[in-house]
Design a protein around this motif. Structure first.
Motif, PDB file in Angstrom:
ATOM      1  N   UNK A  90       0.803  -1.226   0.000  1.00  0.00           N
ATOM      2  CA  UNK A  90       0.000   0.000   0.000  1.00  0.00           C
ATOM      3  C   UNK A  90       0.835   1.274   0.000  1.00  0.00           C
ATOM      4  N   UNK A  91       2.130   1.157  -0.307  1.00  0.00           N
ATOM      5  CA  UNK A  91       2.995   2.338  -0.271  1.00  0.00           C
ATOM      6  C   UNK A  91       3.900   2.348  -1.503  1.00  0.00           C
ATOM      7  N   UNK A  92       3.888   3.458  -2.212  1.00  0.00           N
ATOM      8  CA  UNK A  92       4.726   3.586  -3.404  1.00  0.00           C
ATOM      9  C   UNK A  92       6.026   4.305  -3.082  1.00  0.00           C
ATOM     10  N   UNK A  93       6.966   4.211  -4.003  1.00  0.00           N
ATOM     11  CA  UNK A  93       8.257   4.867  -3.841  1.00  0.00           C
ATOM     12  C   UNK A  93       8.749   5.264  -5.226  1.00  0.00           C
ATOM     13  N   UNK A  94      10.034   5.384  -5.399  1.00  0.00           N
ATOM     14  CA  UNK A  94      10.606   5.764  -6.688  1.00  0.00           C
ATOM     15  C   UNK A  94      11.821   6.639  -6.516  1.00  0.00           C
ATOM     16  N   UNK A  95      12.008   7.534  -7.461  1.00  0.00           N
ATOM     17  CA  UNK A  95      13.092   8.515  -7.447  1.00  0.00           C
ATOM     18  C   UNK A  95      12.734   9.661  -6.510  1.00  0.00           C
ATOM     19  N   UNK A  96      13.729  10.147  -5.747  1.00  0.00           N
ATOM     20  CA  UNK A  96      13.500  11.370  -4.961  1.00  0.00           C
ATOM     21  C   UNK A  96      13.821  12.550  -5.874  1.00  0.00           C
ATOM     22  N   UNK A  97      12.784  13.306  -6.227  1.00  0.00           N
ATOM     23  CA  UNK A  97      12.868  14.233  -7.344  1.00  0.00           C
ATOM     24  C   UNK A  97      13.967  15.283  -7.190  1.00  0.00           C
ATOM     25  N   UNK A  98      14.116  15.865  -6.021  1.00  0.00           N
ATOM     26  CA  UNK A  98      15.128  16.900  -5.810  1.00  0.00           C
ATOM     27  C   UNK A  98      16.523  16.407  -6.176  1.00  0.00           C
ATOM     28  N   UNK A  99      16.796  15.152  -5.877  1.00  0.00           N
ATOM     29  CA  UNK A  99      18.130  14.596  -6.126  1.00  0.00           C
ATOM     30  C   UNK A  99      18.410  14.421  -7.613  1.00  0.00           C
TER      31      UNK A  99
END
Length: 219
Positions: free
Chosen positions: A19-28
């Motif tokens: 129930x939890x998504x993730x991915x790239x941390x945009x600022x980085x």
């Protein structure tokens, strides 16, 4: 090899739990992308699977901000379709997604090994540093042994409540592999430079990591 082209590698992994998504941390990604572009370099964005790169929803910018950086994430190139020789350096942003698809990845290992062998800079921020635990050609599984580096710390992982959701703790794994690991206070702007290997601790270190990477490219 082009001395005006840079490869950026991002995660393709989007699911953290059921129930939890993730991915790239945009600022980085966005901050280094813009700085590298401003410094006069062309950028190719690759991901593990290609196509649209997942962005951690908690890191999304305000509407209209970093529009170009967001746009290029819509259609990335699969890493296996990239010729590392076409680029003069490699930059790897983080995000929790990287912890799932960058380690134990032969294409990632090959790319890192290529730039190290050619004496070209490799930079990674936060969880993107997990790419360095691969079995790098020419170095084996302990590429990071005795190398001075940093990454997202165990304390930072605990503070964001992710300790039990990641497959391993990055600081712990780096220390186990013999890295000369150097962390700083939580959320402080902190980078380490070991020759042409540049690492940043957390999102707050994105700009400093990118600037050090650009200096290495120009030197």
């Amino acid at each position: 090899m082009s001395d005006q082209a840079v490869l950026m590698l991002v995660t393709s992994h989007s699911q953290l739990t059921d129930d939890k998504t993730t991915g790239l941390w945009f600022e980085e990604f966005a901050v280094p992308y813009e700085l590298i572009k401003q410094a006069g370099f062309d950028i190719t964005v690759a991901s593990i699977q290609g196509g649209k790169a997942p962005v951690d929803q908690q890191s999304l910018p305000k509407e209209g901000e970093h529009a170009e950086a967001m746009m290029v994430l819509e259609n990335t190139i699969p890493l296996t379709d990239v010729a590392p020789a076409n680029y003069c350096g490699l930059f790897i942003p983080g995000g929790h997604g990287t912890m799932f698809d960058l380690p134990n990845n032969p294409a990632v290992a090959y790319a890192i090994g290529f730039y190290i062998e050619k004496h070209q800079p490799v930079a990674a921020v936060c969880h993107g540093v997990c790419a360095l635990i691969n079995d790098i050609p020419g170095y084996g599984p302990k590429f990071v042994k005795s190398r001075i580096l940093t990454s997202f710390t165990n304390e930072e992982e605990h503070e964001v409540g992710m300790t039990n959701h990641v497959p391993f703790l990055l600081e712990t794994r780096l220390r186990e592999l013999g890295a000369d690991y150097r962390g700083s206070d939580n959320w402080s702007d902190h980078i380490e430079i070991d020759g042409l290997l540049i690492t940043g601790q957390n999102p707050q270190s994105s700009e400093s990591t990118a600037k050090a990477f650009i200096r290495a490219l120009k030197d």
